[in-house]
Design an enzyme around this catalytic site. Sequence first.
Site, short mmCIF file in Angstrom:
data_model
loop_
_atom_site.label_atom_id
_atom_site.label_comp_id
_atom_site.label_asym_id
_atom_site.label_seq_id
_atom_site.Cartn_x
_atom_site.Cartn_y
_atom_site.Cartn_z
CG ASP A 156 -1.84 1.13 1.35
OD1 ASP A 156 -2.73 1.22 0.49
OD2 ASP A 156 -1.70 1.94 2.28
CD GLU A 202 -2.61 2.24 -3.24
OE1 GLU A 202 -3.71 2.80 -3.31
OE2 GLU A 202 -1.85 2.38 -2.27
#
Length: 540
Positions: free
Chosen positions: A201, A243
């Site tokens: 993330d 990401e």
Amino acid sequence: MNDQYWYQHAIFYEVSVQSFYDSNGDGIGDLAGLTEKLDYVKALGVDCLWLIPFFESPMRDGGYDISDYRKVNPAFGSIEDFKNLVAEAHKRNLRVVIDLVMNHTSDQHPWFQAARKDRNSPYHAYYVWSDSDQVYRDARIIFLDSEKSNWAWNEETHEYYWHRFYTHQPDLNYDNPAVLQEMLGIVDFWLALGIDGFRVDAVPYLIEREGTNCENLPETHSILKKLRAFVDENFPGRVLLCEANQWPRDVVKYLGNGDEFQMAFNFPLMPRIFMALKKVDSSPIRWAMEQMPAIPAICQWGTFLRNHDELTLEMVTEEERQFMWAEYAHDHRQRLNLGIRRRLAPLLDNDQERIELAFSLLFSLPGTPFLYYGDELGMGDNIELFDRNGLRTPMQWDGGINAGFSTARKTVEPVIDSLDFPVLKVNAATAEADSHSLWHTIRKMIDLRRANPELGSPEFDWVECNDPRAAVFVRDADGQGVIAVHNLSRDSLHIKFAVSADEVKSVKDLFTGRSFEVEAGALTIDLLSSQFLWLKYSLK
């Protein structure tokens, strides 16, 4: 399951554990419930589950605010439940990828609790501090709707701490080598339990430097290369997915020379699929594909239509952003930060033809497709719920109480049951029983993609067509090819385009079996409203 590059031709399915299936009647989805529903996931035809965070957390940001990286949130089950999930998934040849939140923790994490009380604590150096909130002023604020600064005051030590997201999510300090060692220990813990990789993330924000925007810095790449080296050395064959909501020129750097991430999400393409559908013009998709740089042979883009976050509009111009808001978020409550908090079916007016058209683009363009749970059913959303929770409502299994999600009186979020999205119609049981449902169309697309490996190859060529309302492109590999044809309009189209290979005399639509003859090196096709074709040819 020994294919080292399995991720290049897989189909991923994103799941929120708390929203998928409640096995114990407490109103909250859990790991045991997800395990019970693995046969459904397998029947859809996907290859890999991606689980958004299920760790111990105050749940102020959907679990992305982690208070213990090695513990399962008790509401979702136990480590033993997780081990069983992985084992049962692997029995079905389903892989499991989980989120790794490297950038920040919850302010309830013991590290931060110790850090905020004492400047002399060893954990104080696990976070980023300043006596002034005027440092790193060139860094943008990501959550514009809720945060006014990237700094927050800590009364106990009389200084500010850095956070790129919510105030309750302090950023970790990767200038401290101990932090990376802690994270590698967490990586080791979960990979040892048998998972197949991580979706990592918010990777662009790991390092801060004065005079920069604190994104995509060289030191960040150095840290991530160490992460990849650790995984390759200790757990070869596992995948790392990046990401990074950035422009392609920056995202491609996260693939390195094949020594950083194996995968990265294609953020610029996603909004331009929606833009093309609304403008009835293929040029936004064409522009996005033209921006994509070459990537290492072992790497792959991740493509998607929707996920658990808002439909981000960071990778568009201001004019394009205003267009998207005007067309897809008439109600200002549907807008969040620089995006739109709506699910796929509501975005596309609950029109099955348009939804299927969007999925055809997703499955035929280059990259590994990611599906978001419930989108295969055409589930609705609820903008009355806080933040992005309206996109994370319970999976709808049948037309019964709580859509079969739970026997509890109250569920983690209310089930979507509205005039436009009645639960009696929008549920898995109904979809599986109806051979004309969206679910069956998606399943067929997945089956066809698997049977035609050129659709998973990196090869892609745009085909010049006489009408910009059609998107036509070729996917070719090893003498096998598919010409993907999409009518972006609701009108009938008469299109003509050249077929470059002289050997091709006819093509056959993979969906219907209908053949089309190539005449004088060209195909002439009449398309119905929103129609798409996958035209197969062979040079062998």
